[in-house]
Motif scaffolding. Sequence first.
Motif, short mmCIF file in Angstrom:
data_model
loop_
_atom_site.label_atom_id
_atom_site.label_comp_id
_atom_site.label_asym_id
_atom_site.label_seq_id
_atom_site.Cartn_x
_atom_site.Cartn_y
_atom_site.Cartn_z
N SER A 79 -3.87 2.19 -56.88
CA SER A 79 -4.83 3.17 -57.41
C SER A 79 -4.30 3.78 -58.70
CB SER A 79 -5.12 4.27 -56.39
OG SER A 79 -3.97 5.04 -56.13
N TRP A 144 -12.70 9.02 -62.57
CA TRP A 144 -13.70 8.63 -61.57
C TRP A 144 -13.26 7.32 -60.93
CZ3 TRP A 144 -14.55 10.57 -66.34
CH2 TRP A 144 -15.40 11.68 -66.48
N ILE A 145 -13.58 7.14 -59.65
CA ILE A 145 -13.33 5.87 -58.98
C ILE A 145 -14.64 5.33 -58.43
CG2 ILE A 145 -10.94 6.37 -58.41
CD1 ILE A 145 -11.86 7.03 -55.56
N GLU A 146 -14.67 4.04 -58.21
CA GLU A 146 -15.86 3.39 -57.68
C GLU A 146 -15.77 3.33 -56.15
OE1 GLU A 146 -16.86 -1.04 -57.85
OE2 GLU A 146 -17.96 -0.23 -59.57
N GLU A 147 -16.76 3.92 -55.50
CA GLU A 147 -16.84 3.89 -54.04
C GLU A 147 -18.28 3.64 -53.63
OE1 GLU A 147 -13.38 6.69 -52.21
OE2 GLU A 147 -15.13 7.76 -52.98
N GLY A 148 -18.49 2.67 -52.76
CA GLY A 148 -19.84 2.37 -52.30
C GLY A 148 -20.78 1.97 -53.43
N ARG A 152 -17.52 8.09 -58.46
CA ARG A 152 -17.39 9.45 -57.97
C ARG A 152 -16.23 10.14 -58.68
NH1 ARG A 152 -20.35 9.55 -53.19
NH2 ARG A 152 -20.70 7.48 -52.23
N TYR A 154 -12.99 11.86 -59.27
CA TYR A 154 -11.75 11.69 -58.51
C TYR A 154 -10.69 12.72 -58.91
CZ TYR A 154 -7.74 9.05 -56.55
OH TYR A 154 -6.62 8.65 -55.86
N ARG A 197 -6.59 7.37 -52.97
CA ARG A 197 -7.14 6.18 -52.33
C ARG A 197 -7.40 5.11 -53.39
NH1 ARG A 197 -10.49 10.44 -52.79
NH2 ARG A 197 -12.68 10.15 -53.30
N SER A 199 -9.29 1.92 -55.43
CA SER A 199 -10.63 1.68 -55.93
C SER A 199 -10.60 0.43 -56.81
CB SER A 199 -11.11 2.88 -56.76
OG SER A 199 -12.30 2.57 -57.46
#
Length: 228
Positions: A79, A144-148, A152, A154, A197, A199
């Motif tokens: 990460s 920002w991180i990519e989730e789903g 979002r 971060y 976490r 990403s």
Amino acid sequence: MTLIFDLPPENAAQPLRIEVDRLVIAGWTGRDAHAIEHHIGELEAIGVPRPSAVPLFYRVAANQLSQAGSVQVVGDGTSGEAEPFLFFHAGEFFVSIASDHTDRALETHSVALSKQICPKPVARSAWRLADVQDHWDELVLRSWIEEGGEFRLYQEGTLAALREPADLLARYGAGNPAPAEGFAMACGTVGAIGGIRPSPAFRMELFDARLNRRITHAYRCLALPVIA
């Protein structure tokens, strides 16, 4: 490692080309003891041992720096962390942003090795440190991180949370060579919103509200298979 930066038009008409041969990653650089303890706690939650001192300065191979839009990493447990990025060129310091991309599984065994094993993405724009020095604390660091399938927020915080460049450089300078051409330092980070976490994609920016400008960078992680 060769890096190329665009500067504001009032500073230079041509991109700045530099050769980095000494890369330092500064860790645990918060001014607030409670904020440092919070970040230590975040890392302890994923098995990372407490640091021996704060701040700490890790040497990392300069060839790990990358301005590409994608990086290759081993496995899916890495990460990023957005950080101010200082570099010395032609007698003065400049500032950009970098991601201290880290292998979180390896970090539980050795922080130094976890920092060495991953590329360190760097933005393609920079500012003269002298132009932001008087309002350094107002600069805002975000990632920002990519989730789903969505990005979002971060990380978000002003650089008032971190030690000033002069302070970090003075502390690093005790026992180390003085910064010279080819020197670069990533200056620490702010806490992760919702915990650290991985990403597959990372975006970051350094925003200067006073001068209404920002430095941005984004990259994707291409995970290589873990072969036993």
